[in-house]
Design a protein around this motif. Structure first.
Motif: not given
Length: 421
Positions: A232-255
């Motif tokens: 989260a410190k590395l990325m902008s808020p928009e980039e971090y949101q896009d990262y979460q949609l791709r790489m978070s456990q929530t997104a993985m489980m949803m897919r």
């Protein structure tokens, strides 16, 4: 819902992603400045040779009448590799150094071509259900990558007489992060990759031996939160949101859970916004509920509220699809009907049969007028009739396949398998 298969699949997917990434990192070509570094070494060797030659000449002749011309690397560079090699040899460059320069330059050229090839492929669609690694390992794309690698080896063989030793590229240049992080510039992709690999090693260490227990899961969750904080410190808020949609456990489980639901991009985003805070507060990294009785009750209340919000978002009919898609038994039914081209309607019919049969079995078990033998016979009859109906919908081939799937466990829940003689 039986969550154990989903948990196991989530663990396997994360390990597979980390393994694929580790392989891709190990296959990373030499940095872009490698040719220049080799060239510098060659130039240094050439200057040394020129200086030695000048000293030798000075010892046997009078003072030099023409000063030596300073070395300029542009004197030997050429877009024609064969001429380039000839020029290097003409200035006394060692064969080993020539090989290093040419290999580095060719690697850089083909890495550029590989990136151009990958840039023309479809972007990673994070809302598409299924295994993201399987979707990225497109056979046609990998075939093109392998052809490119063969072209590179052929060129090096022609130029140098031998092909330098290198590890076989079993995945044909496959790097999951290049696709999943396509919204980030290359420099930031590399930073994310480094952070991800650092913490995946810690998560693997926290997993313990064998299947992780509750304490292991807590340790893994802490590592996961530390990684998210650093990202989260590395990325902008928009980039971090896009990262979460791709790489978070929530997104993985949803897919993994929503294959038959087939969410649109907007549906995925909207559901994710509701599920992610719930998972952060009440679930460990693999979606399993742990904690005291009070904590579990609090979690159940929060989950009920979340589901109510999702239902309001989707509407009754679409929410029914959403709920059904997360049932492990339905997932197995759907995969079978889809594999044999029967479609979702056939899966829904079989699933409705499942619910009706379970309702009937529940009534039989609660009927106090029946003795043990009568109850056993009635339950066996419900199972036999249900299996016959399923076979009618699926057909013989699909039914035969479904009988071997672990997802048909619910049939044994109606009545045990008959004893074999």
């Amino acid at each position: 819902m039986n969550s154990k298969p989903i948990v196991a699949l989530s663990i396997a997917l994360n390990l597979a992603l980390a393994a694929a990434l580790a392989w891709a990192v190990s296959r990373k070509p030499a940095p872009a400045d490698a040719p220049a570094a080799s060239a510098s070494a060659a130039a240094s060797a050439s200057n040394d040779a020129t200086t030695k030659a000048a000293k030798a000449t000075a010892s046997v002749t009078p003072a030099a009448t023409t000063p030596l011309k300073a070395f300029d690397w542009r004197m030997v560079e050429s877009e024609d590799y064969k001429k380039y090699i000839a020029n290097l040899r003409s200035i006394g460059c060692p064969e080993e150094t020539i090989r290093d320069i040419i290999v580095a330059d060719v690697n850089k050229l083909f890495e550029s071509r590989r990136r151009e090839m990958n840039a023309t492929t479809n972007k990673f669609q994070f809302w598409k259900a299924g295994n993201p690694l399987a979707g990225m390992m497109d056979p046609k794309r990998m075939e093109k990558q392998q052809a490119l690698n063969q072209e590179k080896r052929t060129l090096l063989k022609e130029l140098l007489g031998v092909v330098p030793d290198e590890k076989p590229d079993l995945l044909a240049g496959f790097n999951p992060f290049e696709s999943m992080l396509d919204f980030l510039p290359a420099s930031k992709q590399n930073q994310v990759t480094d952070i991800y690999m650092k913490y995946q090693a810690k998560i693997a260490g926290a997993m313990g031996n064998g299947t992780p227990d509750a304490e292991d899961l807590k340790n893994m969750q802490k590592v996961q939160k530390d990684m998210d904080a650093e990202l989260a410190k590395l990325m902008s808020p928009e980039e971090y949101q896009d990262y979460q949609l791709r790489m978070s456990q929530t997104a993985m489980m949803m897919r993994m859970q929503l294959g038959s639901f087939e969410p649109s991009e907007q549906e995925f985003r909207d559901i994710f916004k509701l599920k992610k805070p719930f998972d952060d507060d009440y679930s460990n990294m693999f979606g399993m509920a742990t904690g005291t009785k009070e904590e579990k009750e609090k979690r159940a209340a929060a989950e009920k509220e979340m589901k109510s919000q999702i239902k309001a978002l989707l509407g009754d009919e679409r929410y029914a699809d959403y709920e059904r898609a997360q049932d492990y038994a339905y997932q197995s039914i759907y995969r079978t009907t889809d594999r044999y081209g029967l479609g979702k309607d056939a899966a829904n019919k079989v699933y409705d049969m499942k619910k009706a049969a379970e309702d009937e079995a529940r009534k039989i078990r609660n009927d106090k007028t029946l003795d043990k033998d009568q109850r056993t016979a009635a339950l066996a009859g419900i199972r036999a009739e249900t299996e016959k109906s399923i076979q009618t919908v699926m057909g013989d081939k699909a039914w035969s396949s479904y009988q071997s799937q672990p997802g048909n466990y619910w049939l044994r829940g109606l009545s045990p398998d008959p004893k074999k003689d």
